[in-house]
Write a protein that holds these residues in place. Structure first.
Motif, PDB file in Angstrom:
ATOM      1  N   MET A   1       0.814  -1.191   0.000  1.00  0.00           N
ATOM      2  CA  MET A   1       0.000   0.000   0.000  1.00  0.00           C
ATOM      3  C   MET A   1       0.862   1.261   0.000  1.00  0.00           C
ATOM      4  N   VAL A   2       2.033   1.200   0.623  1.00  0.00           N
ATOM      5  CA  VAL A   2       2.912   2.369   0.660  1.00  0.00           C
ATOM      6  C   VAL A   2       3.336   2.749  -0.752  1.00  0.00           C
ATOM      7  N   TYR A   3       3.710   1.772  -1.549  1.00  0.00           N
ATOM      8  CA  TYR A   3       4.155   2.052  -2.914  1.00  0.00           C
ATOM      9  C   TYR A   3       3.000   2.576  -3.770  1.00  0.00           C
ATOM     10  N   TYR A   4       1.827   1.992  -3.594  1.00  0.00           N
ATOM     11  CA  TYR A   4       0.658   2.483  -4.324  1.00  0.00           C
ATOM     12  C   TYR A   4       0.383   3.939  -3.954  1.00  0.00           C
ATOM     13  N   SER A   5       0.481   4.235  -2.651  1.00  0.00           N
ATOM     14  CA  SER A   5       0.236   5.596  -2.185  1.00  0.00           C
ATOM     15  C   SER A   5       1.266   6.573  -2.732  1.00  0.00           C
ATOM     16  N   LEU A   6       2.510   6.140  -2.816  1.00  0.00           N
ATOM     17  CA  LEU A   6       3.550   7.011  -3.357  1.00  0.00           C
ATOM     18  C   LEU A   6       3.299   7.346  -4.833  1.00  0.00           C
ATOM     19  N   ILE A   7       2.906   6.347  -5.599  1.00  0.00           N
ATOM     20  CA  ILE A   7       2.619   6.590  -7.015  1.00  0.00           C
ATOM     21  C   ILE A   7       1.435   7.552  -7.139  1.00  0.00           C
ATOM     22  N   LYS A   8       0.403   7.335  -6.340  1.00  0.00           N
ATOM     23  CA  LYS A   8      -0.773   8.204  -6.375  1.00  0.00           C
ATOM     24  C   LYS A   8      -0.399   9.626  -5.954  1.00  0.00           C
ATOM     25  N   TYR A   9       0.472   9.771  -4.959  1.00  0.00           N
ATOM     26  CA  TYR A   9       0.901  11.081  -4.489  1.00  0.00           C
ATOM     27  C   TYR A   9       1.600  11.865  -5.606  1.00  0.00           C
ATOM     28  N   VAL A  10       2.492  11.204  -6.320  1.00  0.00           N
ATOM     29  CA  VAL A  10       3.201  11.874  -7.416  1.00  0.00           C
ATOM     30  C   VAL A  10       2.217  12.229  -8.533  1.00  0.00           C
ATOM     31  N   SER A  11       1.261  11.366  -8.814  1.00  0.00           N
ATOM     32  CA  SER A  11       0.236  11.682  -9.814  1.00  0.00           C
ATOM     33  C   SER A  11      -0.550  12.930  -9.417  1.00  0.00           C
ATOM     34  N   LEU A  12      -0.869  13.028  -8.141  1.00  0.00           N
ATOM     35  CA  LEU A  12      -1.610  14.191  -7.662  1.00  0.00           C
ATOM     36  C   LEU A  12      -0.771  15.470  -7.765  1.00  0.00           C
ATOM     37  N   LEU A  57      10.779   8.451  -7.090  1.00  0.00           N
ATOM     38  CA  LEU A  57       9.853   7.319  -7.054  1.00  0.00           C
ATOM     39  C   LEU A  57      10.362   6.193  -7.946  1.00  0.00           C
ATOM     40  N   GLU A  58      10.845   6.551  -9.131  1.00  0.00           N
ATOM     41  CA  GLU A  58      11.383   5.562 -10.066  1.00  0.00           C
ATOM     42  C   GLU A  58      12.566   4.826  -9.451  1.00  0.00           C
ATOM     43  N   GLU A  59      13.464   5.559  -8.808  1.00  0.00           N
ATOM     44  CA  GLU A  59      14.624   4.932  -8.170  1.00  0.00           C
ATOM     45  C   GLU A  59      14.203   3.970  -7.065  1.00  0.00           C
ATOM     46  N   LEU A  60      13.163   4.319  -6.339  1.00  0.00           N
ATOM     47  CA  LEU A  60      12.704   3.500  -5.225  1.00  0.00           C
ATOM     48  C   LEU A  60      11.941   2.263  -5.681  1.00  0.00           C
ATOM     49  N   ILE A  61      11.037   2.432  -6.611  1.00  0.00           N
ATOM     50  CA  ILE A  61      10.110   1.355  -6.973  1.00  0.00           C
ATOM     51  C   ILE A  61      10.644   0.448  -8.080  1.00  0.00           C
ATOM     52  N   SER A  62      11.537   0.936  -8.893  1.00  0.00           N
ATOM     53  CA  SER A  62      12.015   0.185 -10.046  1.00  0.00           C
ATOM     54  C   SER A  62      12.530  -1.223  -9.699  1.00  0.00           C
ATOM     55  N   PRO A  63      13.417  -1.380  -8.717  1.00  0.00           N
ATOM     56  CA  PRO A  63      13.873  -2.743  -8.400  1.00  0.00           C
ATOM     57  C   PRO A  63      12.753  -3.633  -7.861  1.00  0.00           C
ATOM     58  N   ILE A  64      11.833  -3.043  -7.143  1.00  0.00           N
ATOM     59  CA  ILE A  64      10.719  -3.817  -6.586  1.00  0.00           C
ATOM     60  C   ILE A  64       9.823  -4.337  -7.701  1.00  0.00           C
ATOM     61  N   LEU A  65       9.572  -3.493  -8.691  1.00  0.00           N
ATOM     62  CA  LEU A  65       8.735  -3.929  -9.813  1.00  0.00           C
ATOM     63  C   LEU A  65       9.420  -4.998 -10.652  1.00  0.00           C
TER      64      LEU A  65
END
Length: 191
Positions: A1-12, A57-65
């Motif tokens: 949920m944290v990662y989803y929230s981060l993506i949504k935050y940047v979109s906002l 966000l890209e640096e953080l989430i990229s390896p996880i994805l």
């Protein structure tokens, strides 16, 4: 949920920039040139912050994805192995459930990744809709800066392997489901 929230935050953040651009045209007719330039400077600063947040966000989430994507591929391969070898029916059912959970997680990432890309690209449409052509040269140059920055694709990737989007999710899922069905049909015909 944290990662989803981060993506949504940047979109906002990008949505806020788009709304600020829309408000530029609604400034009162008596607004001075300096006032318009200050407002545009704020928009430029907010757009830069949104782009910087997207990079972080890209640096953080990229390896996880990437790990998520590889996990999906491995689980699909395991499911195909269970089905073709008729090893263990419970193992196949458990693997199928795991496939569904991983597919749902990838769907959520794909949906939010598509939203981020769409909203960030919408900045270029908003700045183009802004009446920059009636503005002084200094405002036109600043508007062109935002326009040029917004041409860059913003989104999340699986370690720069591919952009995570609904389109990519559909392609991957269609290929996996098609290959699983083909393997099932082949194994049924062999028996």
């Amino acid at each position: 949920m944290v990662y989803y929230s981060l993506i949504k935050y940047v979109s906002l953040m990008f949505e806020l920039v788009a709304r600020r651009i829309r408000l530029l045209d609604q400034l009162p007719c008596g607004a001075t040139r300096k006032h318009r330039e200050r407002e545009l400077d704020v928009v430029i600063q907010q757009h830069y912050l949104a782009l910087r947040c997207a990079e972080l966000l890209e640096e953080l989430i990229s390896p996880i994805l990437l790990a998520q994507f590889l996990g999906c591929v491995l689980v699909w391969c395991l499911l195909i192995l269970y089905i073709t070898m008729n090893i263990d029916n419970m193992g196949a059912i458990n693997t199928l459930i795991l496939c569904e959970v991983l597919a749902f997680e990838m769907l959520a990432f794909s949906f939010l990744g598509s939203e981020l890309t769409h909203v960030s690209y919408g900045i270029s449409d908003e700045i183009y809709s802004f009446r920059w052509y009636d503005a002084p040269i200094s405002v036109q140059k600043k508007a062109m800066l935002i326009s040029a920055r917004s041409q860059k694709i913003v989104g999340v990737t699986a370690f720069k392997f591919y952009f995570v989007s609904i389109e990519q999710f559909g392609k991957v899922m269609f290929r996996n489901v098609t290959s699983t069905i083909c393997v099932e049909c082949t194994s049924i015909n062999d028996h």
